[in-house]
Write a protein that holds these residues in place. Structure first.
Motif, PDB file in Angstrom:
ATOM      1  N   HIS A 192       0.840  -1.196   0.000  1.00 13.20           N
ATOM      2  CA  HIS A 192       0.000   0.000   0.000  1.00 13.20           C
ATOM      3  C   HIS A 192       0.876   1.249   0.000  1.00 13.20           C
ATOM      4  O   HIS A 192       1.988   1.246   0.546  1.00 13.20           O
ATOM      5  CB  HIS A 192      -0.919   0.015   1.216  1.00 13.20           C
ATOM      6  N   SER A 193       0.364   2.310  -0.610  1.00 10.89           N
ATOM      7  CA  SER A 193       1.066   3.594  -0.662  1.00 10.89           C
ATOM      8  C   SER A 193       0.094   4.713  -0.352  1.00 10.89           C
ATOM      9  O   SER A 193      -1.067   4.682  -0.796  1.00 10.89           O
ATOM     10  CB  SER A 193       1.671   3.813  -2.056  1.00 10.89           C
ATOM     11  N   THR A 194       0.560   5.698   0.385  1.00  8.36           N
ATOM     12  CA  THR A 194      -0.288   6.856   0.713  1.00  8.36           C
ATOM     13  C   THR A 194      -0.331   7.880  -0.409  1.00  8.36           C
ATOM     14  O   THR A 194      -1.074   8.859  -0.323  1.00  8.36           O
ATOM     15  CB  THR A 194       0.207   7.539   1.998  1.00  8.36           C
ATOM     16  N   GLY A 195       0.492   7.680  -1.462  1.00 12.13           N
ATOM     17  CA  GLY A 195       0.496   8.623  -2.573  1.00 12.13           C
ATOM     18  C   GLY A 195       1.475   9.762  -2.383  1.00 12.13           C
ATOM     19  O   GLY A 195       2.108   9.894  -1.334  1.00 12.13           O
ATOM     20  N   ILE A 196       1.580  10.610  -3.399  1.00  8.53           N
ATOM     21  CA  ILE A 196       2.587  11.674  -3.394  1.00  8.53           C
ATOM     22  C   ILE A 196       1.995  13.064  -3.148  1.00  8.53           C
ATOM     23  O   ILE A 196       2.661  14.065  -3.350  1.00  8.53           O
ATOM     24  CB  ILE A 196       3.406  11.682  -4.690  1.00  8.53           C
ATOM     25  N   GLY A 197       0.732  13.115  -2.723  1.00 10.09           N
ATOM     26  CA  GLY A 197       0.156  14.403  -2.346  1.00 10.09           C
ATOM     27  C   GLY A 197      -0.782  15.007  -3.357  1.00 10.09           C
ATOM     28  O   GLY A 197      -1.486  15.970  -3.056  1.00 10.09           O
ATOM     29  N   VAL A 198      -0.809  14.477  -4.565  1.00 10.42           N
ATOM     30  CA  VAL A 198      -1.708  14.990  -5.606  1.00 10.42           C
ATOM     31  C   VAL A 198      -2.333  13.806  -6.335  1.00 10.42           C
ATOM     32  O   VAL A 198      -1.770  12.705  -6.368  1.00 10.42           O
ATOM     33  CB  VAL A 198      -0.978  15.897  -6.620  1.00 10.42           C
TER      34      VAL A 198
END
Length: 408
Positions: free
Chosen positions: A102-108
């Motif tokens: 899982h990844s929280t993403g890069i903010g956009v």
């Protein structure tokens, strides 16, 4: 019980192929190409329009269980290709169960207008940076879902573990874990704003490249620390990753090591920029991004025949993509015996659904002659096959022609 019988039958056929002398020989050929001591060119076929491949019931799914159905689809596609258009495909001698990551993403998030097709989709991207700059971007937090991974591994193991090994595998360092800074920016800005930005707002664009390079390095090091990298990947995206270099040890599975896997870099949108601009905005950062890896494969669909000299700055460079839009004669002369030339034949020749054997023969012979003349190690990778116009036979014929030519 019916699902288990279906999976076991497929797994037994897969094991027969994976343990075959044919597969062992293909592995030897792959390694020779990537070791720059080619025995003969290898041929690979990937990104197949599976929705058009059904010729009987070979691809028809029969499992009801969601997990086993997913495995069934993978095995049926592998075995279909092995029977009808194997070229030089290679198979691991185990069933891989992917680690759940899982990844929280890069903010956009990407903002787009999407027209979905059966095989490919059309995208119109909107610029998310209109009001904010690179500061909105941040490194993701990567986590490993051991519980869900373990559940899937146990389920697959119970079904086929006595037929061949079932192994947990991480993420391959191809496209998913590749450094694709400018592909990412293109989806966050749109192609027009990106290209105009290189000219009109160079400092802003450098800021984006700097931030995304830092995010890439942070991300792959998280994967390394969490042991989430596939250390035994046979492919780097669609290209061969097998080599006698970067020898793995038992401890590498428990403690991943980026120096023993391939790094991948690309900048497809830079097909439209000069070598000087490509060097300034991508290679400058790619040198840093690729330094941690053992070998590096650079390029995708962007023509690189006029840019070999700037690519040479990338540390650990071993393979360069040469697309149908590049001059293969120029590329082969500049690459020589120093790197692998990953030649990409034109997949549009299959789009009419009629095998044009003479045109395929002409194109492939041209690539092979240029590589032979310049002592290049070469792989031919047919990919991006959006359609065969409902006639899989033209793909089968392409494979036969290619294999005939590399055997000469």
């Amino acid at each position: 019980m019916k699902d288990i019988l279906v999976i076991r039958e497929l797994a037994a056929e897969y094991a027969q192929a994976a343990y075959s002398d044919k597969n062992k020989e293909k592995i030897r050929l792959h390694k020779a190409v990537n070791d720059l001591h080619m025995i003969r060119p290898i041929v690979l076929i990937d990104e197949i329009p599976w929705g058009e491949m059904e010729t009987g019931d070979e691809l028809t799914l029969r499992c009801a269980d969601a997990d086993l159905r997913k495995l069934e689809r993978r095995l049926r596609r592998i075995l279909f290709q092995w029977r009808h258009m194997p070229a030089d495909m290679v198979l691991p001698d185990y069933i891989g169960v992917e680690k759940v990551i899982h990844s929280t993403g890069i903010g956009v998030e990407v903002e787009e207008e999407l027209i979905e097709g059966e095989q490919i989709s059309s995208h119109k991207y909107h610029n998310v940076f209109r009001e904010k700059g690179p500061d909105m971007l941040h490194a993701p937090v990567i986590t490993y879902d051991r519980q869900e991974t373990g559940r899937q591994w146990e389920k697959v193991g119970e079904a086929v573990g006595d037929i061949l090994p079932v192994k947990l595998v991480g993420e391959a360092t191809g496209y998913g874990l590749g450094c694709k800074t400018w592909d990412t920016i293109a989806t966050l800005m749109g192609a027009d704003d990106l290209l105009f930005g290189l000219m009109d707002e160079p400092e802003f664009m450098h800021g984006l490249a700097r931030r995304l390079t830092d995010i890439f390095l942070n991300t792959v090091k998280q994967y390394e620390r969490l042991n989430l990298i596939d250390m035994d990947a046979m492919y780097c995206h669609c290209a061969s990753a097998l080599t006698s270099g970067m020898q793995k040890e038992a401890g590498d599975l428990a403690h991943n090591n980026l120096k023993k896997v391939w790094g991948r870099g690309l900048a497809q949108i830079f097909a439209a920029v000069s070598p000087q601009m490509h060097e300034e905005f991508d290679i400058r950062y790619m040198k840093e991004a690729m330094e941690p890896f053992g070998y590096v494969y650079y390029g995708c669909c962007e023509p690189l025949d006029q840019k070999i000299d700037i690519l040479e700055q990338i540390p650990n460079l071993r393979k360069i993509s040469i697309t149908p839009w590049a001059d293969v004669d120029v590329a082969a002369e500049r690459i020589g015996s120093r790197y692998v030339l990953s030649g990409k034949p034109n997949p549009s020749r299959l789009s009419l659904g009629r095998p044009d054997t003479e045109e395929v023969r002409r194109e492939l012979s041209h690539i092979l002659a240029a590589c032979r003349r310049n002592r290049c190690s070469v792989e031919l990778v047919l990919k991006d096959i959006s359609t065969v116009n409902g006639n899989p036979q033209c793909l089968f014929e392409w494979e036969k022609t290619a294999m005939e030519l590399v055997a000469q």
